[in-house]
Design a protein around this motif. Structure first.
Motif, short mmCIF file in Angstrom:
data_model
loop_
_atom_site.label_atom_id
_atom_site.label_comp_id
_atom_site.label_asym_id
_atom_site.label_seq_id
_atom_site.Cartn_x
_atom_site.Cartn_y
_atom_site.Cartn_z
N SER A 1 4.05 16.09 -8.20
CA SER A 1 5.64 15.97 -8.51
C SER A 1 5.66 16.59 -10.09
N SER A 2 6.63 16.90 -10.37
CA SER A 2 7.06 17.17 -11.75
C SER A 2 7.51 16.14 -12.78
N GLU A 3 7.48 15.03 -12.04
CA GLU A 3 8.31 14.02 -12.60
C GLU A 3 7.64 13.50 -13.96
N THR A 4 6.20 13.41 -14.03
CA THR A 4 5.59 13.00 -15.19
C THR A 4 5.54 14.11 -16.32
N LEU A 5 6.00 15.11 -15.90
CA LEU A 5 5.57 16.33 -17.04
C LEU A 5 6.80 16.46 -18.17
N GLU A 6 6.58 16.82 -19.15
CA GLU A 6 7.34 16.94 -20.24
C GLU A 6 7.14 18.41 -20.79
N THR B 1 7.22 24.79 -20.03
CA THR B 1 8.35 25.16 -20.94
C THR B 1 9.79 24.68 -20.16
N ASP B 2 9.63 24.36 -19.11
CA ASP B 2 10.74 23.75 -18.54
C ASP B 2 10.58 22.79 -17.36
N LYS B 3 11.26 22.07 -17.02
CA LYS B 3 11.14 21.18 -15.79
C LYS B 3 12.56 20.83 -14.97
N TRP B 4 12.13 20.65 -13.65
CA TRP B 4 13.28 20.17 -12.83
C TRP B 4 13.01 19.22 -11.71
#
Lengths: 67, 396
Positions: free
Chosen positions: B369-374, B393-396
């Motif tokens: 999941s992208s949850e922990t990514l900054e 560069t971006d997350k959603w």
């Protein structure tokens, strides 16, 4: 003393042995023993015939006399 | 003078005759003529005559039926009876009780009568006839020791059967006292222990055989405890002794042949018994040897060598079975393994990647999941083949 068997006695015994042998239900050893006895008896019978000597007794009313 | 009737006179004469003992119960000798037997009543009428005169005779059926022979014309007879009057005819006649034949005819008729009597008494019965012993020891010969018969018997037996003893008893075979002599001879031979007795004589005219035609001799033969062979030596006519005997021989020589077996036949008998004994013993030996062979085969099957061999064979068999069992087992395992490997292979994540998916790691941790990514985090990507580093560069 053993009484001498007559020809007829010997023939009767021989005949009985043969009948016994022909039954075939006696042990082999006994059969061979009987056969041996039979051979002796038939030899005795032959001998009795070979040596037979007619015996004549005449009874003329007095005392029987042998001839 | 008084007048009387015919009947009266006949009755009177009748009474006179009846009272005269001289003519009541008389025996009259004469020859039979005009013999007639009334077929219905059975009464018998005849005339008795001699060279000079004749006498009418009547025999009533009751008496006639007792006669043992048939009277006939010309027969010389002695007639017993009484004289009486036949009133109807005014004739006197002989009322007959019995007729006894006389002379040559008499003997024959008397013999016939005796034969009938003895037959009735069972003396000739076949059932009473005994077999001649097959191997007699002592043979009796009852006959005249001075006659030819005894010589013939001795000759035949000496030649054919010297095994026996002959007991020859002298018997008077003809004349006064012959019958008694023959009877006592039979008894003597029996007492001497004979097991068959020849009774007889050489041939003779029929008168000479009379001793052998007596009731006495018939009974002596019948009552003898051992078989009797008759040898009366008369071919044409059987004597009473012949009929009573257990066996009849035409001559003394023939009787001797019938009394004993022939030596040759005895030798033959011995040979037959020998052969039978031999055959049955050989058969028994054969049977025993067959059994031995069969048992021996079964026994050797059970010998240690054989058992070892059998065990080794069994072991080899087991070994083979074990081998096949094992190899089958391994094959199965291998098969299962490769199946599983194939399955495993299809589930491998690398396989998924090869279809265009990628794995994303951050700090060596796989992300789902992208949850922990900054923004600005660095991530590692692993593709189906090869990899790359990227910056978020971006997350959603």
């Amino acid at each position: 003393m053993k009484e001498k068997l007559t020809f007829e006695d010997n023939m009767t015994k021989l005949g009985n042995i043969v009948t016994e042998l022909e039954k075939g239900d006696i042990p082999l050893e006994k059969a061979v023993e009987l056969y041996g006895e039979g051979v002796k008896l038939s030899a005795a019978c032959r001998k009795q015939l070979d040596e037979a000597q007619i015996k004549i007794t005449e009874d003329d009313g007095t005392a029987p006399s042998e001839k | 003078m008084p007048v009387i009737t015919v009947t009266q006179i006949n009755k009177y004469i009748g009474s006179i005759l009846k009272n005269d003992r001289n003519i009541q119960g008389v025996m009259v000798r004469g020859e039979i003529t005009d013999y007639v037997k009334h077929y219905r009543s059975g009464h018998v009428y005849f005339t008795l005559k001699d060279s000079e005169s004749s006498l009418k005779a009547v025999m009533f059926a009751s008496a006639a039926s007792r006669l043992r022979f048939e009277p006939e014309d010309g027969m010389s007879v002695i007639v017993s009876g009484s004289i009486g009057v036949y009133e109807r005819d005014g004739a006197y006649q002989l009322y007959v009780n019995d007729i006894i034949p006389e002379g040559a005819g008499a003997a024959g008729a008397a013999l016939e009568q005796l034969k009938k009597k003895l037959a009735k008494e069972g003396i000739f019965d076949t059932a009473h006839k005994r077999p001649i012993p097959p191997i007699p020891k002592k043979i009796g010969a009852v006959t005249s020791l001075s006659g030819a018969a005894v010589r013939d018997i001795i000759n035949v037996l000496s030649r054919r059967y010297p095994l026996c003893e002959i007991y020859a008893v002298n018997a008077q075979v003809q004349g006064e006292g012959a019958a008694e002599s023959v009877c006592s001879g039979i008894l003597k031979a029996e007492a001497a222990g004979c097991d068959v007795i020849i009774v007889g004589r050489g041939g003779g005219s029929s008168e000479d055989l009379s001793a052998f035609n007596t009731e006495k001799v018939a009974y002596a033969v019948y009552n003898c405890k051992v078989p009797v062979i008759s040898a009366v030596g008369h071919e044409t006519d059987y004597t009473i002794a012949d009929l009573a005997a257990d066996l009849r021989a035409p001559t003394p020589s023939a009787a001797a042949e019938l009394a004993a077996p022939d030596m040759a036949s005895l030798y033959e008998k011995i040979s037959i018994l020998e052969r039978r004994a031999e055959r049955s013993v050989l058969a028994q030996l054969d049977k025993a040897s067959d059994r031995f062979i069969a048992l021996n085969a079964r026994l050797s099957a059970q010998s240690p060598e054989n058992r070892l061999k059998l065990t080794a064979e069994k072991l080899a068999g087991l070994d083979k079975r074990r081998e096949t069992a094992f190899s089958r087992y391994f094959e199965r395992i291998e098969h299962q393994l490769s199946e599983r490997i194939a399955k495993l292979d299809s589930l491998s994540p690398l396989k998924v990647l090869s279809r265009g998916y990628s794995l994303v790691y951050k700090d060596e941790k796989l992300l789902s999941s992208s949850e922990t990514l900054e923004k600005g985090d660095r991530i590692k990507l692993t593709f189906g083949s090869g990899g790359a580093e990227a910056e978020i560069t971006d997350k959603w």
